[in-house]
Design a protein around this motif. Sequence first.
Motif, short mmCIF file in Angstrom:
data_model
loop_
_atom_site.label_atom_id
_atom_site.label_comp_id
_atom_site.label_asym_id
_atom_site.label_seq_id
_atom_site.Cartn_x
_atom_site.Cartn_y
_atom_site.Cartn_z
N ARG A 76 0.83 -1.21 0.00
CA ARG A 76 0.00 0.00 0.00
C ARG A 76 0.87 1.27 0.00
O ARG A 76 0.43 2.32 0.42
CB ARG A 76 -0.93 0.00 1.21
N GLN A 77 2.13 1.14 -0.46
CA GLN A 77 3.05 2.27 -0.40
C GLN A 77 2.46 3.50 -1.10
O GLN A 77 2.74 4.63 -0.71
CB GLN A 77 4.38 1.90 -1.05
N HIS A 78 1.64 3.26 -2.11
CA HIS A 78 1.03 4.35 -2.87
C HIS A 78 0.26 5.29 -1.94
O HIS A 78 0.14 6.48 -2.21
CB HIS A 78 0.09 3.74 -3.91
N TYR A 79 -0.27 4.79 -0.83
CA TYR A 79 -1.09 5.59 0.08
C TYR A 79 -0.46 5.73 1.47
O TYR A 79 -1.14 6.07 2.42
CB TYR A 79 -2.49 5.00 0.20
N LYS B 223 -2.98 12.65 -0.14
CA LYS B 223 -3.18 11.98 -1.43
C LYS B 223 -4.62 11.50 -1.58
O LYS B 223 -5.22 11.65 -2.65
CB LYS B 223 -2.20 10.81 -1.58
N SER C 178 4.01 12.88 -2.10
CA SER C 178 4.22 13.06 -3.54
C SER C 178 3.27 14.11 -4.10
O SER C 178 3.64 14.86 -5.01
CB SER C 178 4.05 11.73 -4.27
#
Length: 315
Positions: free
Chosen positions: A130-133, A152, A189
């Motif tokens: 879940r690195q994206h979040y 994000k 990001s």
Amino acid sequence: MSGVLSTVDARTKLVGQNRLELLLFNLGGTQQFAINVFKVQEVMRLPHLTEIPDRHPVVRGVTHLRGQTVPVVDLRQAIRMGPLKAPDDEATIIVTEYNMTVQAFLVGGVDRIVNMNWSEILPPPGGAGRQHYLTAITRIDDRIVEIIDVEKVLAEIAPYNMKLSDDVYDQELLQRIKGKDILIVDDSSVALQQMHSVLEPMGLNIVQANNGLEAHQLLMHWKEMGRNISEDLVMIITDAEMPEMDGYMLTTEIRRDPDLKDTFIILHTSLSGNFNKAMVEKVGCNGFLSKFAPEAMAKETQRLMREKLGMPPLG
């Protein structure tokens, strides 16, 4: 449950000590997640929700709290784990304030608040599912806790318009700063993308660090190289909350260093305005900006750049 939250006065005592408080919760499973208590207004059982037409798929509906209409976001679904399936009588909402807007996140249940040092908060490892979040991870009671990138999540629900018109930019100033370095520091990001979109049209050379420790190490490296940082660097724009070293501690360390102490620093944060006015004064920032306000960011950074260069303020 709201009684578990600290007062603002208590929270300010953590500033400059590289400490934070995390609110721990679950999303209907055994994995623990967290967000910074600074952002939390209250925790309560899921109230009655009113569905609204054309809502984003992760918004369950709205509720009315203290005269405000507050959207309720299914946080599990927002980070792409599927909808929360906890029974309504067990579900909980965490009411938060980001960028002077109030929203609530539907979670499975809240555990407790823990007081930690930012040095114990680490960037998520590469390849994390879940690195994206995630902005960070930590370990509590021998269990991994995942710290969610709420900025994000909110940016995906209501995308921000980052494009600015040319008349926002001060052409006289831009001639003076073209090619100069500016250091931006953030673990999000989304926030980094916003800063790039605002600063790139100024012709600046943007140097990026992902947390306060990384930024401080870079400044120390520049010092060893013999650079006059307060002169060479137009300014530093830093987030408040970051793994390993937060923006408050970064500012404190810079102000303690005789070679760095005159560097212009802007705190760039999604925390509430009144809180940050007190924090800017306490740690010695030159100013602060709310995140996801690109026009305000462009105007304030340019105002401070003119001040640093001894140029008269614009009428």
